[in-house]
Design a protein around this motif. Structure first.
Motif, mmCIF file in Angstrom:
data_model
loop_
_atom_site.group_PDB
_atom_site.id
_atom_site.type_symbol
_atom_site.label_atom_id
_atom_site.label_comp_id
_atom_site.label_asym_id
_atom_site.label_seq_id
_atom_site.Cartn_x
_atom_site.Cartn_y
_atom_site.Cartn_z
ATOM 1 N N LYS A 84 0.747 -1.093 -0.130
ATOM 2 C CA LYS A 84 0.122 0.075 0.154
ATOM 3 C C LYS A 84 0.824 1.234 -0.152
ATOM 4 O O LYS A 84 1.642 1.473 1.069
ATOM 5 C CB LYS A 84 -0.884 0.051 1.207
ATOM 6 C CG LYS A 84 -1.885 1.062 1.193
ATOM 7 C CD LYS A 84 -2.995 1.020 0.114
ATOM 8 C CE LYS A 84 -3.900 2.090 0.082
ATOM 9 N NZ LYS A 84 -4.743 2.142 -0.786
ATOM 10 N N MET A 136 -9.587 -6.439 5.192
ATOM 11 C CA MET A 136 -11.262 -6.301 5.534
ATOM 12 C C MET A 136 -11.523 -5.700 4.189
ATOM 13 O O MET A 136 -12.949 -5.296 3.800
ATOM 14 C CB MET A 136 -11.446 -5.558 6.424
ATOM 15 C CG MET A 136 -11.242 -6.001 7.888
ATOM 16 S SD MET A 136 -12.023 -7.827 7.989
ATOM 17 C CE MET A 136 -13.796 -7.139 8.222
ATOM 18 N N GLY A 137 -11.001 -5.444 2.915
ATOM 19 C CA GLY A 137 -11.529 -4.878 1.700
ATOM 20 C C GLY A 137 -11.715 -3.551 1.941
ATOM 21 O O GLY A 137 -12.379 -2.770 0.858
ATOM 22 N N LEU A 138 -11.255 -2.454 2.970
ATOM 23 C CA LEU A 138 -11.622 -1.123 3.111
ATOM 24 C C LEU A 138 -10.717 -0.398 2.193
ATOM 25 O O LEU A 138 -11.084 0.671 1.816
ATOM 26 C CB LEU A 138 -11.783 -0.848 4.678
ATOM 27 C CG LEU A 138 -12.746 -1.566 5.561
ATOM 28 C CD1 LEU A 138 -12.717 -1.205 6.982
ATOM 29 C CD2 LEU A 138 -14.149 -1.157 5.103
ATOM 30 N N ASP A 139 -9.340 -0.648 2.385
ATOM 31 C CA ASP A 139 -8.397 -0.048 1.401
ATOM 32 C C ASP A 139 -8.036 -1.125 0.431
ATOM 33 O O ASP A 139 -7.881 -2.244 0.597
ATOM 34 C CB ASP A 139 -7.290 0.265 2.490
ATOM 35 C CG ASP A 139 -7.469 1.168 3.174
ATOM 36 O OD1 ASP A 139 -8.473 1.658 3.471
ATOM 37 O OD2 ASP A 139 -6.321 1.833 3.780
ATOM 38 N N ALA A 140 -7.978 -0.584 -0.741
ATOM 39 C CA ALA A 140 -7.531 -1.277 -1.849
ATOM 40 C C ALA A 140 -5.917 -1.304 -1.925
ATOM 41 O O ALA A 140 -5.350 -0.215 -1.962
ATOM 42 C CB ALA A 140 -8.133 -0.802 -3.192
ATOM 43 N N PHE A 199 -11.760 -10.835 0.615
ATOM 44 C CA PHE A 199 -13.042 -10.501 1.647
ATOM 45 C C PHE A 199 -14.473 -10.090 1.050
ATOM 46 O O PHE A 199 -15.345 -10.706 1.340
ATOM 47 C CB PHE A 199 -12.589 -9.528 2.438
ATOM 48 C CG PHE A 199 -13.737 -9.059 3.401
ATOM 49 C CD1 PHE A 199 -13.661 -9.796 4.618
ATOM 50 C CD2 PHE A 199 -14.223 -8.035 3.223
ATOM 51 C CE1 PHE A 199 -14.755 -9.520 5.395
ATOM 52 C CE2 PHE A 199 -15.307 -7.641 4.506
ATOM 53 C CZ PHE A 199 -15.402 -8.355 5.184
ATOM 54 N N ALA A 200 -14.149 -9.399 -0.272
ATOM 55 C CA ALA A 200 -15.410 -9.053 -0.866
ATOM 56 C C ALA A 200 -16.223 -9.855 -1.427
ATOM 57 O O ALA A 200 -17.510 -9.716 -1.920
ATOM 58 C CB ALA A 200 -15.166 -7.794 -1.661
ATOM 59 N N GLN A 201 -15.592 -11.021 -1.736
ATOM 60 C CA GLN A 201 -16.293 -12.037 -2.525
ATOM 61 C C GLN A 201 -17.086 -13.052 -1.610
ATOM 62 O O GLN A 201 -17.681 -13.937 -1.977
ATOM 63 C CB GLN A 201 -15.279 -13.069 -3.318
ATOM 64 C CG GLN A 201 -14.512 -12.206 -4.179
ATOM 65 C CD GLN A 201 -15.028 -11.641 -5.538
ATOM 66 O OE1 GLN A 201 -15.985 -12.109 -5.913
ATOM 67 N NE2 GLN A 201 -14.811 -10.513 -5.591
ATOM 68 N N HIS A 202 -16.886 -13.091 -0.383
ATOM 69 C CA HIS A 202 -17.624 -13.955 0.393
ATOM 70 C C HIS A 202 -18.968 -13.564 0.443
ATOM 71 O O HIS A 202 -19.670 -12.263 0.442
ATOM 72 C CB HIS A 202 -17.111 -13.805 1.943
ATOM 73 C CG HIS A 202 -15.676 -14.406 2.088
ATOM 74 N ND1 HIS A 202 -15.782 -15.708 2.091
ATOM 75 C CD2 HIS A 202 -14.720 -14.120 2.358
ATOM 76 C CE1 HIS A 202 -14.470 -16.201 2.431
ATOM 77 N NE2 HIS A 202 -13.767 -15.128 2.580
ATOM 78 N N PRO A 205 -20.007 -12.084 4.445
ATOM 79 C CA PRO A 205 -18.807 -11.516 5.193
ATOM 80 C C PRO A 205 -18.864 -11.655 6.743
ATOM 81 O O PRO A 205 -17.742 -12.000 7.316
ATOM 82 C CB PRO A 205 -18.730 -10.126 4.706
ATOM 83 C CG PRO A 205 -19.621 -9.943 3.441
ATOM 84 C CD PRO A 205 -20.677 -11.059 3.566
ATOM 85 N N LEU A 206 -19.913 -10.882 7.222
ATOM 86 C CA LEU A 206 -19.806 -10.797 8.719
ATOM 87 C C LEU A 206 -19.759 -12.463 9.528
ATOM 88 O O LEU A 206 -19.377 -12.396 10.666
ATOM 89 C CB LEU A 206 -21.083 -10.426 9.389
ATOM 90 C CG LEU A 206 -21.233 -8.819 9.521
ATOM 91 C CD1 LEU A 206 -22.273 -8.301 10.266
ATOM 92 C CD2 LEU A 206 -19.813 -8.440 10.223
ATOM 93 N N ASP A 237 -11.262 -0.431 14.721
ATOM 94 C CA ASP A 237 -11.150 0.834 15.207
ATOM 95 C C ASP A 237 -12.222 0.697 16.137
ATOM 96 O O ASP A 237 -13.331 0.711 15.877
ATOM 97 C CB ASP A 237 -11.122 1.784 14.275
ATOM 98 C CG ASP A 237 -11.054 3.301 14.691
ATOM 99 O OD1 ASP A 237 -11.103 3.276 15.906
ATOM 100 O OD2 ASP A 237 -11.061 4.056 13.981
ATOM 101 N N ALA A 285 -15.343 2.895 15.268
ATOM 102 C CA ALA A 285 -16.017 2.600 13.953
ATOM 103 C C ALA A 285 -17.695 2.506 14.403
ATOM 104 O O ALA A 285 -18.162 1.463 13.787
ATOM 105 C CB ALA A 285 -15.585 1.444 13.439
#
Lengths: 314, 283
Positions: free
Chosen positions: A9, A48-52, A65-68, A71-72, A80, A83
């Motif tokens: 990143k 967690m797919g929040l940042d690419a 993650f986003a493919q599940h 997800p939860l 955090d 959040a």
């Protein structure tokens, strides 16, 4: 299981995470240790797919993650403690999150009880202490009864009782066969909680090993020796890879040679020892040792570039 | 090895339902109704609508009473088609659009300012679905609230205008048209607000942009000399409302259908931009 491959990143000119690869196995607590700003939180947000990621990839249980589909129910995360919309009550916050996956109200109440938030669940999060905020974040992470749990600095702001509770909770979750990935900059906490350690510094993985191996890693085991002939002993022990520190007149600390070797050398040469104690390095010391190498590695690269002829010199 | 595969399979099968759209919609509705600030904004919209209508009813009544003695005022009334009272229930619409537009901004910007977005988008990683769910919640509630407030405002105004001998028929086709078009308009402003909140991610910045588009630009466009700004002014969202509700087409304004299309574009473009940015940016 979490698998990162070449995860990178870059923010503008700053590389927050520089091509890290690691695997977090199920059934044990994996600690993610590093100083503040080392890239722990960025790595977790990428999981967690929040940042690419700028490049590289990371999968959880074999899929991004986003493919599940749910997800939860696969991955629960405390990224955090803040959040949360702080004008909402803890119960309503969890209820709204649960609704996305049709998680029943009974489960919401269950995680509230489990995290000890029963008395404050109907109060606005605004008035929560940092510790209660952490408990709410952990409750949210557990909501979907996930197979994989990611906790970023979970003991921050917790009271001693809360710290012990988190420690026992994550060990219990791992014992159920779940994947537990836990970050902290507190080495003492990691020493007590984690089974396996991934050490990150300046966006790079410095170590990835069982915790025992990191503590007793090469060069870290030392032996405390008391003798009335310290100079003589030092002469005897002098050799490749052995270093001796003199702490008091008759007190030495020897590294690079095990207690048996020291005793043998002393016995052969009629030097009397009156203490011979193997010392285990603390995680702090092991960590300092690791990060020292990291710093040296960087400065070596820079000097190496300007003075190429130095290669091979000693 | 075979046992691990077996274990994993049994875990997979036990994984329950995921974030289908109706569940996300339910979640966003829970979020919407569990914030005190949202409820206060909704209540103040209703209050402002009713209050302004009552004031307008009183003012219009006074004006009509004067007209019986003043031929000039009577002429002014006649010029407006004689139906003075029909716009009374929607007198507070300028404030309703500001409040509900700000609500649209806040519902999204607060996700980012509070950090809630990390929880929201970790639970639902396909980010467009929470945005669409939020849009539906805010658009539907803005429409319903404006419609109901307008009707109540009409009911409250009735005895007042009656006192001055004016006639207000809440069931007339023009009354119904005003109620529906104004409600759709406010719903559109709420959607624009939400798009701004998603793009700017900041409550103050989002609300200021909204105020800029709906209150500052119309005045600025009037003040700047030149035909270009006079023409452009017709395409500002605020200036689409009157053409859509006019009894007859007023010269030098958009046709009703043109105004509707312009307002539609003012919704679609920011919402599309918000969707693209939400998908692309890190949370």
């Amino acid at each position: 299981m979490i698998e990162a491959k070449g995860l990178t990143k870059v923010y503008g000119e700053k590389t927050a995470v520089g091509g890290v690869s690691f695997t977090v196995q199920a059934g044990r607590v994996t600690g993610f240790l590093g100083p503040n700003g080392a890239g722990k939180s960025t790595t977790m947000r990428m999981i967690m797919g929040l940042d690419a990621p700028t490049s590289g990839s990371v999968t959880v249980n074999g899929e991004p993650f986003a493919q599940h589909k749910a997800p939860l129910r696969e991955i629960g995360a405390l990224l955090d403690a803040k959040a949360v919309h702080t004008s909402r009550t803890a119960y309503n916050h969890l209820l709204a999150m649960a609704a996305t996956h049709s998680i029943p109200k009974s489960r919401v109440r269950e995680v509230i009880e489990m995290t000890g938030l029963g008395d404050v669940a109907k109060k606005k999060v605004k008035g929560f202490s940092l510790g209660m905020g952490q408990r709410l974040g952990i409750a949210a992470a557990l909501l979907g009864d996930p197979q994989t749990i990611i906790l970023d600095e979970p003991v921050n702001g917790l009271d001693p009782e809360g710290v012990v509770w988190v420690r026992n909770l994550v060990k219990y979750l791992a014992s159920e066969g779940r994947t537990v990935f836990l970050s902290s900059h507190l080495m003492s906490e990691m020493a007590l909680t984690a089974d396996h350690l991934i050490v990150i510094g300046r966006g790079r993985i410095i170590a990835d090993a069982p915790i025992a191996e990191i503590i007793t890693g090469k060069g870290h085991a030392r032996t405390r020796v008391r003798t009335d002939q310290p100079e003589r002993l030092m002469q005897l022990l002098a050799g490749t890879g052995v270093s001796v520190e003199v702490h008091e007149r008759e007190l030495l600390e020897v590294s690079g040679l095990d207690p048996r070797g020291i005793a043998r050398a002393a016995l052969d040469n009629q030097v009397m020892l009156y203490e011979l104690t193997p010392l285990q390095a603390s995680l702090e010391e092991a960590y300092m040792e690791l990060t020292k190498d990291e710093v040296e590695y960087h400065s070596h690269i820079t000097t190496g570039a300007s003075v190429p002829a130095q290669a091979g010199g000693k | 090895m075979s046992t691990t595969t077996l274990d994993r399979k049994s875990i997979r099968n036990s994984v329950g339902p995921g974030p289908a759209f109706h569940r996300v919609l339910n979640s966003e509705f829970i979020k919407f109704r569990t914030l005190m600030s949202t409820l206060i904004l909704l209540a103040s919209t209703a209050l402002v609508m009713v209050g302004f209508a009552a004031l307008a009813a009183w003012g219009t009544g006074q004006f009509a009473e004067q007209a019986t003695q003043d031929p000039q005022a009577a002429a002014a009334i006649a010029a407006q088609g004689g139906d003075l009272a029909v716009t009374i229930p929607t007198s507070g619409i300028a404030f309703a659009q500001l409040i509900l537009g700000s609500l649209g901004v806040l519902l999204m910007s607060s996700e980012f300012t509070t950090g809630m977005a990390r929880s929201t988008f970790a639970a639902v990683p396909r980010r467009l679905s929470p945005l669409l769910a939020k849009l539906i919640v805010v658009v539907v509630s803005a429409f319903l609230l404006t419609a109901v407030s307008t009707y109540i405002a009409g009911l409250v105004s009735l005895p007042i205008v009656d006192n001055y001998g004016l006639k207000l028929d809440l069931g007339s086709s023009q009354s119904i048209k005003l109620l529906l078009v104004n409600s759709i308009y406010v719903a559109a402003v709420a959607a624009i607000g939400m798009a701004l909140g998603t793009i700017i991610r900041n409550s103050a910045g989002g609300i200021m942009s909204l105020v800029g588009i709906f209150f500052v630009l119309p005045i600025a466009f009037q003040l700047i000399p030149g035909d270009f700004f006079k023409e452009a002014s017709k395409y500002l969202p605020t200036n689409t409302l009157n053409p859509m509700t006019a009894v007859e087409h007023v010269p030098d304004t958009l046709e009703a259908w043109q105004a509707a299309l312009v307002l539609g574009a003012w919704v679609v473009v920011p919402v599309a931009l918000a969707m693209i940015l939400l998908k692309k940016r890190d949370v």
